[in-house]
Design an enzyme around this catalytic site. Sequence first.
Site, short mmCIF file in Angstrom:
data_model
loop_
_atom_site.label_atom_id
_atom_site.label_comp_id
_atom_site.label_asym_id
_atom_site.label_seq_id
_atom_site.Cartn_x
_atom_site.Cartn_y
_atom_site.Cartn_z
CD GLU A 59 5.92 -19.05 4.08
OE1 GLU A 59 6.47 -18.16 4.75
OE2 GLU A 59 5.63 -18.92 2.88
CD GLU A 71 1.19 -18.02 2.14
OE1 GLU A 71 1.97 -17.08 1.88
OE2 GLU A 71 1.02 -18.50 3.27
C1 GLA Z 1 4.41 -15.95 3.63
C2 GLA Z 1 3.44 -16.19 4.77
C3 GLA Z 1 2.20 -15.35 4.62
C4 GLA Z 1 2.55 -13.94 4.24
C5 GLA Z 1 3.35 -13.94 2.96
C6 GLA Z 1 3.77 -12.58 2.48
O1 GLA Z 1 4.11 -16.70 2.58
O2 GLA Z 1 3.08 -17.55 4.87
O3 GLA Z 1 1.50 -15.38 5.84
O4 GLA Z 1 3.29 -13.38 5.28
O5 GLA Z 1 4.54 -14.63 3.18
O6 GLA Z 1 2.71 -11.76 2.30
#
Ligand code: GLA
Length: 776
Positions: free
Chosen positions: A183, A260
């Site tokens: 991210e 995710e």
């Molecule tokens: C983002 C991150 C994860 C985690 C989620 C929230 O997507 O990539 O590592 O921190 O948020 O749980």
Amino acid sequence: MKRLLAFGLSLLLAFGAANGILAQEHDKFEVGQGTFLLNGKPFVIKAAEVHYPRIPEPYWEHRIEMCKALGMNTLCLYVFWNLHEPSPGQFDFSGNNDIARFCRLAQKHGMYVIVRPGPYVCAEWEMGGLPWWLLKKDDVRLRTLDPYYMERVGIFMKEVGRQLADLQVSRGGNIIMVQVENEYGSYGTDKPYVSAIRDLVRASGFTDVPLFQCDWSSNFTNNALDDLLWTVNFGTGANIDEQFRKLKSLRPDTPLMCSEFWSGWFDHWGRKHETRDAATMVSGIKDMLDRGISFSLYMTHGGTTFGWWGGANNPAYSAMCSSYDYDAPISEAGWTTRKYFKLRDLLQSYLPAGETLSEPPAPIPVIEVPAITRWQVAPLFDNLPAPKQTEDIRPMEQFDQGWGTILYRTTLKDDISGTLHIDEVHDWAQVFADGRLLGRLDRRQGEFTLPLKGTLKKGTRLDILVEAMGRVNFDKSIHDRKGITRRVEVLSGDTARELKGWTVYNLPPFHDFVSHRNYRPGKADGMPAYYRATFKLDRPGDTFLDMRTWGKGMVWVNGHALGRFWEIGPQQTLYMPGCWLKKGENEIIVLDLKGPAETCVAGLATPILDQLRVKAPETHRKDGQNLKLDGETPVHTGTFASGNGWQEVKFDHPVEGRFFCLDATSNYDGSNIAAIAELDVLGADGKPLSREHWTVVYADSEETRSGNRTADKVYDLQESTFWQTVDNTAYPHQLVIDLGRNCRVTGFRMLPRAEAGAPGQVKDYRIYVKAKDFAY
Ligand code: GLA
Ligand code: CA
């Protein structure tokens, strides 16, 4: 899947055979036209995100079988750099850190693996997975092309390659994809950096499987590299078509994947326990399956952030609880849940005719432990290690300490009075004068000053005991040094006098350190202390240690650091895995920095994760408060467009002020609700102002029954969290934010809540900006 097992076997049998011949027999995983291809056939990834350090190693296989029986075909895992390289160049891939073994266990059960080696992983993990020792270098710029940082990343990535590269499917293993960074769009825009990470991932041996990036739909283009696969992350409730719209328009032929899909959410100390609706989660997955979209369910099993590994978010600084239950389908202790069976039914219904899912493995036995009440105590101040001297205050890292508690001690050279300014407390400090508690400062509340009652005489021993909570794991504040970061000064009238000449004591959280204190019968009378007891068991089993009568600290059992407790909750019990207990005598150590009401620990049969005991109200509006806007002149009046995505508004003229008020006067759906995911205020240069010192002064209404929808969610940097008003409170709805200082304001940006058909999209609004706070 059978093929996968068979080929693993054939690899063993064909010992000595030419590589070329074997290579043809191994699986092949590719990015095809609109779909992934496994051995040339379309393949939908149904991945379960689980984190090996959040599961005790003896339970790995149990959790893998749970994921398999749920209907998943893949496991998705981060690699946590700071766990594997505790000090520079010293690597640990053994026991609970043996990632290759984890992958092989998955393969044994016919499951593929997606690896996300970071180097940054976020994950509510201390410093997002980066090692604390990087911060020993004052000017290190993490997640950039900073030469020192990149050199260390290269060394680490090579080690990951050594562990895992030969487990790519092409070589007879089960790894089908590898992620590059994590991210990055929510950190910055820097394609050269992301490209360099990609090159390091490749150079470490991940050459045979697709490499991918994951980001949010709002920002994935910022760092998207042409030669990588792009995937998007979003949570339960999101509108699937909307989330993929931009990606589809840019790459019509790419396979789609949500890398995710958030099943629940994580808990912070002092905030309400988070949950997400099971039916909504399942319907999101159904929408993806109907469209042939691959997904990874984050988390499928969250587990526990043992020891000191929990991270924190910022602003406002807010540390994570030890439980990472996440309201996931498989509970923290590995139990099936209602969510589990709902999802399993769905996944079962999408299997080809005749195929059925395996049954979940037998649950791990649970025991209750009778109250442990006979303790020995080692008062912290009587058990200090060898001191170090320093003229100036320096953070913990400069004393070679990564985690735990640090004591700064000085003897006053003059009388002092006024206010003690500790700049800054990272993260929870107690101040003592000659052993008497003067006060406590909590970084979460922005408490960095302590008014002194009367005068502290020359010769007084001043002690500042600072506990480091998790390092920030998200956004630029990952440069989060601990202890006291800059200075301690005495403010009196217009003068500030810095205190110098400190003795420092490092109190690390390692069992080796805490078990070697001088324990004796007795009490610590509300002072910080270590406690030790033993307890006997006929039969070990999982249990939940009830910490409700204790203040704030950490627990170790039989040498395992279980995690943190804090009376404020919402977490009140600590998951105690039975595999770390034994028949006969067991040892428990508790560090309580605040002091217990009663020294008593029992093992319960069920966890308590939702008992918040903070005195502060959950919402920002005080009793009887009503924002008065009559007589105020709006600096801007407008109408938002309907639909998803950021909207930016420029004012006709810049305005000066510190208090920013959004007055929402109507919405698009006719409900009472207003819901906003993120808000930025634009400064003189037209760019968003720092939100570091923002506070919510007022929100007329905040929904906290069905979820955590408080107004501070508009600046928590998370697009999936939002401020929402209660459905029985009518428009207008108002939010007042203190920007922390007077600013020149030229406009603002607003991101509506991004959920499918959810109410609350604001239509008409007015903006007020003032130097002084509003009247209520
Ligand atoms: C983002 C991150 C994860 C985690 C989620 C929230 O997507 O990539 O590592 O921190 O948020 O749980
Ligand atoms: Ca948010």
